[in-house]
Write a protein that holds these residues in place. Structure first.
Motif, mmCIF file in Angstrom:
data_model
loop_
_atom_site.group_PDB
_atom_site.id
_atom_site.type_symbol
_atom_site.label_atom_id
_atom_site.label_comp_id
_atom_site.label_asym_id
_atom_site.label_seq_id
_atom_site.Cartn_x
_atom_site.Cartn_y
_atom_site.Cartn_z
ATOM 1 N N THR A 83 -7.322 3.936 9.885
ATOM 2 C CA THR A 83 -8.442 4.782 10.303
ATOM 3 C C THR A 83 -9.766 4.145 9.859
ATOM 4 O OG1 THR A 83 -8.230 6.070 8.278
ATOM 5 C CG2 THR A 83 -7.057 6.882 10.224
ATOM 6 N N PHE A 143 -4.920 -8.675 12.764
ATOM 7 C CA PHE A 143 -3.498 -8.624 13.154
ATOM 8 C C PHE A 143 -3.334 -8.347 14.660
ATOM 9 C CE2 PHE A 143 -2.800 -7.358 8.524
ATOM 10 C CZ PHE A 143 -2.310 -8.603 8.177
ATOM 11 N N PHE A 178 4.302 10.426 8.608
ATOM 12 C CA PHE A 178 3.518 9.407 9.331
ATOM 13 C C PHE A 178 4.391 8.180 9.621
ATOM 14 C CE2 PHE A 178 0.393 11.154 6.048
ATOM 15 C CZ PHE A 178 -0.044 12.178 6.860
ATOM 16 N N ASP A 223 -12.307 6.384 3.779
ATOM 17 C CA ASP A 223 -13.099 6.668 4.983
ATOM 18 C C ASP A 223 -13.251 8.179 5.192
ATOM 19 O OD1 ASP A 223 -10.203 6.332 5.481
ATOM 20 O OD2 ASP A 223 -10.687 6.977 7.518
ATOM 21 N N PHE A 227 -0.825 -0.152 8.719
ATOM 22 C CA PHE A 227 -1.668 0.890 8.111
ATOM 23 C C PHE A 227 -2.437 0.170 7.010
ATOM 24 C CE2 PHE A 227 0.241 5.120 9.450
ATOM 25 C CZ PHE A 227 1.157 4.606 10.351
ATOM 26 N N THR A 228 -3.546 -0.486 7.384
ATOM 27 C CA THR A 228 -4.262 -1.317 6.422
ATOM 28 C C THR A 228 -5.755 -0.952 6.400
ATOM 29 O OG1 THR A 228 -4.462 -3.087 8.084
ATOM 30 C CG2 THR A 228 -2.603 -3.227 6.542
ATOM 31 N N THR A 229 -6.591 -1.892 6.811
ATOM 32 C CA THR A 229 -8.046 -1.682 6.867
ATOM 33 C C THR A 229 -8.514 -2.123 8.257
ATOM 34 O OG1 THR A 229 -8.551 -3.929 6.153
ATOM 35 C CG2 THR A 229 -8.275 -2.278 4.409
ATOM 36 N N SER A 285 -3.080 5.762 16.578
ATOM 37 C CA SER A 285 -3.417 7.172 16.381
ATOM 38 C C SER A 285 -3.914 7.373 14.962
ATOM 39 C CB SER A 285 -2.188 8.055 16.626
ATOM 40 O OG SER A 285 -2.525 9.407 16.340
ATOM 41 N N GLY A 286 -4.900 8.234 14.801
ATOM 42 C CA GLY A 286 -5.402 8.594 13.475
ATOM 43 C C GLY A 286 -4.399 9.421 12.697
ATOM 44 N N ASN A 287 -3.384 9.895 13.380
ATOM 45 C CA ASN A 287 -2.313 10.627 12.683
ATOM 46 C C ASN A 287 -1.034 10.522 13.510
ATOM 47 O OD1 ASN A 287 -0.585 12.791 11.631
ATOM 48 N ND2 ASN A 287 -2.390 13.337 10.427
ATOM 49 N N LYS A 347 -8.829 7.899 -0.933
ATOM 50 C CA LYS A 347 -9.146 7.653 0.487
ATOM 51 C C LYS A 347 -10.566 7.114 0.638
ATOM 52 C CE LYS A 347 -8.830 9.596 5.126
ATOM 53 N NZ LYS A 347 -8.222 8.360 5.649
ATOM 54 N N ILE A 368 3.994 -8.305 4.859
ATOM 55 C CA ILE A 368 2.773 -9.104 4.662
ATOM 56 C C ILE A 368 1.814 -8.378 3.726
ATOM 57 C CG2 ILE A 368 0.801 -10.170 5.856
ATOM 58 C CD1 ILE A 368 3.352 -11.293 6.965
ATOM 59 N N GLU A 369 1.206 -9.127 2.848
ATOM 60 C CA GLU A 369 0.093 -8.615 2.040
ATOM 61 C C GLU A 369 -1.028 -9.638 2.091
ATOM 62 O OE1 GLU A 369 -1.680 -6.598 0.388
ATOM 63 O OE2 GLU A 369 -0.477 -4.793 0.606
ATOM 64 N N GLY A 409 0.814 -1.218 0.000
ATOM 65 C CA GLY A 409 0.000 0.000 0.000
ATOM 66 C C GLY A 409 0.848 1.270 0.000
ATOM 67 N N ARG A 410 0.151 2.417 -0.109
ATOM 68 C CA ARG A 410 0.871 3.710 -0.101
ATOM 69 C C ARG A 410 1.721 3.844 1.159
ATOM 70 N NH1 ARG A 410 -3.783 4.816 -2.877
ATOM 71 N NH2 ARG A 410 -4.984 4.561 -0.970
HETATM 72 N N1 LIG Z 1 -2.412 7.282 11.265
HETATM 73 C C1 LIG Z 1 -1.713 7.873 10.282
HETATM 74 O O1 LIG Z 1 -0.776 8.654 10.527
HETATM 75 C C2 LIG Z 1 -2.057 7.541 8.869
HETATM 76 C C3 LIG Z 1 -3.064 6.657 8.620
HETATM 77 N N2 LIG Z 1 -3.339 6.260 7.353
HETATM 78 C C4 LIG Z 1 -4.350 5.211 7.225
HETATM 79 O O2 LIG Z 1 -3.700 4.001 6.874
HETATM 80 C C5 LIG Z 1 -4.579 3.180 6.122
HETATM 81 C C6 LIG Z 1 -3.901 2.761 4.823
HETATM 82 O O3 LIG Z 1 -3.704 3.891 3.997
HETATM 83 P P1 LIG Z 1 -3.008 3.746 2.564
HETATM 84 O O4 LIG Z 1 -1.644 3.162 2.709
HETATM 85 O O5 LIG Z 1 -3.179 5.050 1.898
HETATM 86 O O6 LIG Z 1 -3.997 2.669 1.868
HETATM 87 P P2 LIG Z 1 -3.658 1.561 0.786
HETATM 88 O O7 LIG Z 1 -4.974 1.052 0.299
HETATM 89 O O8 LIG Z 1 -2.686 2.115 -0.198
HETATM 90 O O9 LIG Z 1 -2.898 0.425 1.615
HETATM 91 C C7 LIG Z 1 -3.528 -0.547 2.415
HETATM 92 C C8 LIG Z 1 -2.838 -1.861 2.134
HETATM 93 O O10 LIG Z 1 -3.300 -2.865 3.037
HETATM 94 C C9 LIG Z 1 -3.519 -4.049 2.282
HETATM 95 N N3 LIG Z 1 -4.401 -4.984 2.964
HETATM 96 C C10 LIG Z 1 -5.744 -4.971 3.055
HETATM 97 N N4 LIG Z 1 -6.183 -6.033 3.744
HETATM 98 C C11 LIG Z 1 -5.083 -6.758 4.093
HETATM 99 C C12 LIG Z 1 -4.873 -7.979 4.802
HETATM 100 N N5 LIG Z 1 -5.900 -8.659 5.323
HETATM 101 N N6 LIG Z 1 -3.622 -8.429 4.952
HETATM 102 C C13 LIG Z 1 -2.561 -7.732 4.474
HETATM 103 N N7 LIG Z 1 -2.695 -6.572 3.776
HETATM 104 C C14 LIG Z 1 -3.941 -6.078 3.591
HETATM 105 C C15 LIG Z 1 -4.105 -3.525 0.977
HETATM 106 O O11 LIG Z 1 -4.081 -4.497 -0.033
HETATM 107 P P3 LIG Z 1 -5.150 -4.404 -1.251
HETATM 108 O O12 LIG Z 1 -5.052 -3.024 -1.801
HETATM 109 O O13 LIG Z 1 -4.669 -5.440 -2.187
HETATM 110 O O14 LIG Z 1 -6.476 -4.691 -0.652
HETATM 111 C C16 LIG Z 1 -3.169 -2.363 0.707
HETATM 112 O O15 LIG Z 1 -1.976 -2.772 0.083
HETATM 113 C C17 LIG Z 1 -5.868 4.007 5.947
HETATM 114 O O16 LIG Z 1 -6.776 3.641 6.957
HETATM 115 C C18 LIG Z 1 -5.392 5.429 6.164
HETATM 116 O O17 LIG Z 1 -6.390 6.312 6.555
HETATM 117 C C19 LIG Z 1 -2.662 6.735 6.289
HETATM 118 C C20 LIG Z 1 -1.658 7.651 6.469
HETATM 119 C C21 LIG Z 1 -1.286 8.134 7.781
#
Ligand SMILES: NC(=O)C1=CN([C@@H]2O[C@H](COP(=O)(O)OP(=O)(O)OC[C@H]3O[C@@H](n4cnc5c(N)ncnc54)[C@H](OP(=O)(O)O)[C@@H]3O)[C@@H](O)[C@H]2O)C=CC1
Ligand SMILES: O=C(O)C1=N[C@H](C(=O)O)C[C@H](O)C1
Length: 265
Positions: free
Chosen positions: A99, A83, A238, A160, A74-76, A121-123, A158, A32-33, A10-11
């Motif tokens: 988030t 995890f 971040f 959410d 930083f996933t979902t 943290s949300g940020n 984004k 891990i992905e 991810g990003r």
């Molecule tokens: N707290 C902070 O400071 C910050 C928080 N964030 C938050 O971080 C989160 C991710 O943001 P961002 O990187 O832009 O999003 P992305 O969608 O780019 O990255 C999320 C990654 O997680 C992967 N993923 C999803 N489910 C799983 C799983 N079960 N196992 C392993 N990997 C998984 C996704 O794969 P796939 O795409 O293939 O589903 C994707 O590669 C968001 O909630 C965002 O709001 C972001 C920046 C700063």
């Protein structure tokens, strides 16, 4: 410290891999992905635009968590709660930037924190966490004569809203006033809404382009307006915060911590 990055493709995942590689005292021990992701099997360093690090991206977290001291996540919400259980079983540090988490997800994190050291943290940036402290103070000083509106803009991908940061700033504003955000939050306005209710804390969401993250807290009074803002220009802020959180939590007892704890704010 041996660290695993989940959501490695991810990003933020790619940014975190770079940050781990650049941080003294830290080493990437796993990446891990999700099952079926196109990046499985790739070298994590190459995935992040670096030289090879000798760590292949995998979809099997169990052996990777067992050999690690911390996980950067930083996933979902669904992935993070999954995890959290694994990190608690492995007794490792879990840094959560994800988030959009609902009450039920947060309850699962709280349960995992009986065994794991979780920093959420949300940020994770220094600037936003300092801003939250300022918002709390200004909110307390101005009181309800000043209406509070929180405006955020993020990139078009984004998923959410309002952002985790906007909610964090809303919590700070509510705390300053001594009220609960849940009782005062207004996240949508459409049609004939009627006049603004005194004491409401409003949220406005903009999405577009490649904006990393902009947040403003507006205090609007009679004849004057005060605005406190933060503009994120690079996701590295971040990732650096997440690394700092992991290292800080390393020798802490199990519990659920925030960035204010990490930064001593
Ligand atoms: N707290 C902070 O400071 C910050 C928080 N964030 C938050 O971080 C989160 C991710 O943001 P961002 O990187 O832009 O999003 P992305 O969608 O780019 O990255 C999320 C990654 O997680 C992967 N993923 C999803 N489910 C799983 C799983 N079960 N196992 C392993 N990997 C998984 C996704 O794969 P796939 O795409 O293939 O589903 C994707 O590669 C968001 O909630 C965002 O709001 C972001 C920046 C700063
Ligand atoms: O999804 C993002 O990109 C970001 N998410 C976090 C949030 O929801 O506030 C932090 C940052 O603003 C970037």
């Amino acid at each position: 410290m041996r660290l695993v990055v989940v959501g490695a493709g991810g990003r933020m995942g790619r940014m975190l891999i770079r940050a781990v590689a650049e941080t003294e005292g830290c080493i990437l021990s796993g990446a891990i992905e999700r099952a079926g992701a196109p990046v499985l099997g790739q070298d994590a360093g190459v995935l992040a635009g670096l030289a090879p690090l000798g760590v292949a991206v995998t979809d099997d977290p169990l052996p990777v968590f067992a050999a690690a001291e911390g996980v950067l996540d930083f996933t979902t919400p669904a992935a993070t709660t999954f995890f959290a259980e694994l990190a608690a079983q492995a007794r490792i540090v879990h840094v959560v930037g994800t988030t959009g988490m609902e009450e039920a997800d947060l309850a699962k994190l709280a349960a995992a924190a009986h065994h794991a050291r979780i920093v959420r943290s949300g940020n994770m940036s220094l600037g936003v966490n300092l801003l939250a402290g300022l918002v709390r103070k200004v909110s307390a000083a101005l009181g309800e004569d000043f209406d509070i509106e929180i405006v955020e803009m993020h990139h078009r991908m984004k998923v959410d809203a309002p952002s985790g940061t906007a909610l964090l700033l809303g919590e700070a504003a509510a705390e300053g006033r001594g009220v609960a955000l849940a009782d005062t939050r207004v996240s949508t306005r459409d049609g004939h809404t009627g006049a603004r209710r005194p004491g409401d804390i409003g949220f406005a969401t903009l999405r577009g382009g490649t904006v990393v993250g902009d947040h403003s807290v507006v205090f609007a009074g009679a004849g004057e307006r005060l605005t406190l803002s933060h503009h994120a220009e690079d996701r590295a802020i971040f990732a650096r915060g997440a690394l700092r959180a992991a290292q800080w939590a390393f020798d802490r007892p199990p519990g659920l911590y925030g960035m204010a704890d990490v930064l001593g704010l």
